[in-house]
Design a protein around this motif. Structure first.
Motif, PDB file in Angstrom:
ATOM      1  N   TRP A   1     -13.936  41.582 -11.221  1.00 22.39           N
ATOM      2  CA  TRP A   1     -13.045  40.772 -11.133  1.00 22.39           C
ATOM      3  C   TRP A   1     -12.384  41.389  -9.498  1.00 22.39           C
ATOM      4  O   TRP A   1     -11.847  40.211  -8.574  1.00 22.39           O
ATOM      5  CB  TRP A   1     -12.202  41.131 -11.783  1.00 22.39           C
ATOM      6  CG  TRP A   1     -10.547  39.957 -11.815  1.00 22.39           C
ATOM      7  CD1 TRP A   1      -9.584  39.616 -11.425  1.00 22.39           C
ATOM      8  CD2 TRP A   1     -10.521  39.861 -13.119  1.00 22.39           C
ATOM      9  NE1 TRP A   1      -9.128  38.701 -11.282  1.00 22.39           N
ATOM     10  CE2 TRP A   1      -9.282  38.557 -13.220  1.00 22.39           C
ATOM     11  CE3 TRP A   1     -11.129  39.342 -14.605  1.00 22.39           C
ATOM     12  CZ2 TRP A   1      -8.881  37.304 -13.659  1.00 22.39           C
ATOM     13  CZ3 TRP A   1     -10.836  38.070 -15.325  1.00 22.39           C
ATOM     14  CH2 TRP A   1      -9.162  37.384 -15.521  1.00 22.39           C
ATOM     15  N   ALA A   2     -12.515  42.864  -9.235  1.00 28.93           N
ATOM     16  CA  ALA A   2     -11.449  43.264  -7.953  1.00 28.93           C
ATOM     17  C   ALA A   2     -12.252  42.336  -6.755  1.00 28.93           C
ATOM     18  O   ALA A   2     -12.212  42.034  -5.994  1.00 28.93           O
ATOM     19  CB  ALA A   2     -11.745  44.767  -8.277  1.00 28.93           C
ATOM     20  N   VAL A   3     -14.266  42.499  -7.011  1.00 30.20           N
ATOM     21  CA  VAL A   3     -15.001  42.313  -5.598  1.00 30.20           C
ATOM     22  C   VAL A   3     -14.545  41.386  -4.965  1.00 30.20           C
ATOM     23  O   VAL A   3     -14.697  40.642  -4.546  1.00 30.20           O
ATOM     24  CB  VAL A   3     -15.960  43.577  -5.782  1.00 30.20           C
ATOM     25  CG1 VAL A   3     -17.033  42.886  -4.493  1.00 30.20           C
ATOM     26  CG2 VAL A   3     -15.699  44.844  -6.222  1.00 30.20           C
ATOM     27  N   TYR A   4     -15.417  40.115  -6.084  1.00 29.52           N
ATOM     28  CA  TYR A   4     -15.821  38.789  -6.168  1.00 29.52           C
ATOM     29  C   TYR A   4     -14.847  37.926  -6.754  1.00 29.52           C
ATOM     30  O   TYR A   4     -14.771  36.211  -6.763  1.00 29.52           O
ATOM     31  CB  TYR A   4     -17.146  38.478  -7.185  1.00 29.52           C
ATOM     32  CG  TYR A   4     -18.362  39.412  -6.951  1.00 29.52           C
ATOM     33  CD1 TYR A   4     -19.010  38.890  -5.855  1.00 29.52           C
ATOM     34  CD2 TYR A   4     -18.598  40.256  -7.483  1.00 29.52           C
ATOM     35  CE1 TYR A   4     -20.107  39.478  -4.690  1.00 29.52           C
ATOM     36  CE2 TYR A   4     -19.278  41.689  -6.681  1.00 29.52           C
ATOM     37  CZ  TYR A   4     -20.582  40.613  -5.402  1.00 29.52           C
ATOM     38  OH  TYR A   4     -20.972  41.957  -5.619  1.00 29.52           O
ATOM     39  N   GLY A   5     -13.254  38.060  -7.501  1.00 32.93           N
ATOM     40  CA  GLY A   5     -13.026  36.694  -7.715  1.00 32.93           C
ATOM     41  C   GLY A   5     -12.809  37.327  -9.374  1.00 32.93           C
ATOM     42  O   GLY A   5     -13.732  37.285  -9.896  1.00 32.93           O
ATOM     43  N   GLY A   6     -11.067  36.461  -9.360  1.00 31.27           N
ATOM     44  CA  GLY A   6     -11.093  36.298 -11.119  1.00 31.27           C
ATOM     45  C   GLY A   6     -11.947  35.619 -11.986  1.00 31.27           C
ATOM     46  O   GLY A   6     -12.476  35.318 -13.190  1.00 31.27           O
ATOM     47  N   ARG A   7     -12.506  34.469 -11.150  1.00 32.31           N
ATOM     48  CA  ARG A   7     -13.572  33.709 -11.719  1.00 32.31           C
ATOM     49  C   ARG A   7     -14.595  33.692 -12.154  1.00 32.31           C
ATOM     50  O   ARG A   7     -14.833  33.482 -13.277  1.00 32.31           O
ATOM     51  CB  ARG A   7     -13.942  32.027 -10.887  1.00 32.31           C
ATOM     52  CG  ARG A   7     -15.071  31.385 -10.447  1.00 32.31           C
ATOM     53  CD  ARG A   7     -15.397  30.429  -9.724  1.00 32.31           C
ATOM     54  NE  ARG A   7     -16.425  29.845 -10.461  1.00 32.31           N
ATOM     55  CZ  ARG A   7     -17.482  28.901  -9.399  1.00 32.31           C
ATOM     56  NH1 ARG A   7     -16.942  29.111  -7.847  1.00 32.31           N
ATOM     57  NH2 ARG A   7     -18.278  28.286 -10.085  1.00 32.31           N
ATOM     58  N   TYR A   8     -15.398  35.042 -11.041  1.00 26.25           N
ATOM     59  CA  TYR A   8     -16.189  35.345 -11.855  1.00 26.25           C
ATOM     60  C   TYR A   8     -16.208  36.989 -13.005  1.00 26.25           C
ATOM     61  O   TYR A   8     -17.274  36.658 -13.656  1.00 26.25           O
ATOM     62  CB  TYR A   8     -16.764  35.744 -10.071  1.00 26.25           C
ATOM     63  CG  TYR A   8     -18.049  34.972  -9.196  1.00 26.25           C
ATOM     64  CD1 TYR A   8     -19.128  33.319  -9.791  1.00 26.25           C
ATOM     65  CD2 TYR A   8     -17.068  35.000  -8.081  1.00 26.25           C
ATOM     66  CE1 TYR A   8     -19.199  33.234  -9.501  1.00 26.25           C
ATOM     67  CE2 TYR A   8     -17.858  33.912  -7.008  1.00 26.25           C
ATOM     68  CZ  TYR A   8     -18.595  32.621  -7.643  1.00 26.25           C
ATOM     69  OH  TYR A   8     -18.961  31.802  -7.150  1.00 26.25           O
TER      70      TYR A   8
END
Length: 409
Positions: free
Chosen positions: A57-64
């Motif tokens: 979540w922190a590295v690639y965002g909430g979608r992934y």
């Protein structure tokens, strides 16, 4: 989602460390884990999966991050269904409890390798032909119907384990020892190598998971198309199965509505895959080969909410059903334990002297009692035979419904 090679290296390193900890810390010293041990390790594995999800979540965002959590929860719920088959296999081979950890871990490692192959093949097929989502969706809908049908089967019918073709093939061409040889998978005797029932059980669990992968892999591809997330969700859900097995062993039958819950989840994902296939349609006989967007595809938030909601309802409904069944069983036991002959009106009549607190029966205890102030049985303070009203004769008289209190004897 662009995952650097270092990301894959970190994921594989985590998996190897988890397997090593299992082998060195738990399986190398065969023992039957306690409920406390299984609970703590189950919590640890789930915590690691959640921490990994927050890193995504922190590295690639909430979608992934959402796609990973939806995939993990789905795979975890499907893995609980896998445990039913594991229980049957372990019981069929009569594996000693202290060696069950080794069998489960070896089978899970085999399953993990096979799923990695399935995932790699699935990614290539999806990239080559988007129409495969129609097949995935239709298969999951059919699987959902099959799960729902299992839920209405007679619960008293015990499911039996039948060896699959691979295990039968191994047993046919390789010599098998008569029984277990400690925790050995292979045993050499008089210059000849035998396989043990332990190895057969490992192969049975590993090959049985191939069937589970047939529905779980399409299911998670319905939630995310990222191979990194698909593999991570499968790895974390599988590696926690050993601890989960010992934690809920014996409680699986209490999840009476699990099949319905899994049917709802698989059916939802199947419909989602069909909708996605329509959005990327290339088949000429469907809408003239054009994309069709009349029905919106459920977002990952909706998907995750549906999966968690269905699992919560399944568990709560199962708990309520178990409580109801326990109450009915307790009432039936009480009815069986109750006295069969209810005292009649003649039995409940008071004998002379009962109204003022006098003794119910006096005399020789054979139904021949005199009045309380003296009779054939002697006076109240002592008869000719030396018995008193509170002596051995009346000591047998305890309650109104006791055998000595009946006047009709």
């Amino acid at each position: 989602m662009d995952v650097h090679a270092l990301g894959w290296a970190v994921l594989i390193a985590i998996i190897l460390v988890m397997i090593t900890v299992d082998i060195v810390g738990h399986v190398r010293t065969p023992h039957a884990p306690s409920l406390k041990e299984a609970a703590w390790w189950s919590v640890a594995y789930v915590a690691m999966a959640i921490i990994f999800g927050f890193i995504i979540w922190a590295v690639y965002g909430g979608r992934y991050g959402g796609e990973y959590f939806a995939g993990y929860v789905t795979e975890k719920s499907l893995s609980i269904d896998n445990l039913f088959v594991f229980v049957i296999i372990i019981a069929a081979f009569r594996i000693p409890r202290k060696y069950q950890q080794e069998v489960l871990l070896a089978g899970i490692v085999i399953a993990l390798v096979l799923r990695a192959v399935f995932i790699a093949v699935g990614v290539q097929v999806i990239e080559a032909w988007s129409g495969v989502f129609y097949l995935f969706g239709a298969f999951l809908i059919w699987t959902a119907i099959s799960q729902a049908r299992q839920g209405v089967e007679d619960p008293d019918e015990k499911e039996e384990y039948h060896e699959n073709g691979f295990v039968r093939l191994v047993r046919r061409f390789l010599p098998v020892t008569e029984g277990f040889v400690g925790g050995k998978l292979l045993h050499r005797h008089h210059g000849k190598t035998f396989i043990t029932p332990m190895l057969l059980a490992v192969l049975a669990i590993g090959s049985a998971d191939v069937l589970f992968a047939v529905d779980s892999i399409p299911a998670i591809f319905g939630l995310t198309h990222e191979p990194y997330l698909v593999f991570a969700a499968n790895a974390f859900s599988l590696l926690g199965l050993r601890q989960l097995y010992f934690l809920i062993d014996g409680l699986l039958d209490r999840l009476v509505y699990l099949h319905y819950g899994l049917a709802a989840i698989l059916g939802f994902i199947g419909v989602k895959l069909v909708i996605h296939a329509l959005h990327t349609n290339e088949l000429p006989f469907i809408n003239g080969g054009e994309e069709w967007h009349a029905i919106p595809e459920p977002t990952i938030v909706v998907s995750l909410g549906w999966i968690i909601g269905v699992l919560a309802i399944t568990v709560i409904a199962s708990v309520l059903r178990n409580r109801k069944d326990a109450a009915v069983a307790a009432a039936e036991r009480d009815a069986v334990a109750a006295p069969e002959d209810v005292p009649s009106s003649a039995d409940s009549r008071l004998q002379p002297g009962q109204a003022d607190g006098g003794p119910r029966v006096s005399g020789d205890g054979l139904g021949r009692g005199g009045p309380a102030d003296g009779g054939p049985g002697g006076p109240a303070d002592g008869g000719p035979d030396g018995r008193t009203a509170g002596g051995a004769t009346t000591a047998r008289t305890r309650h109104d419904d006791g055998p000595a209190a009946r006047s009709g004897d």
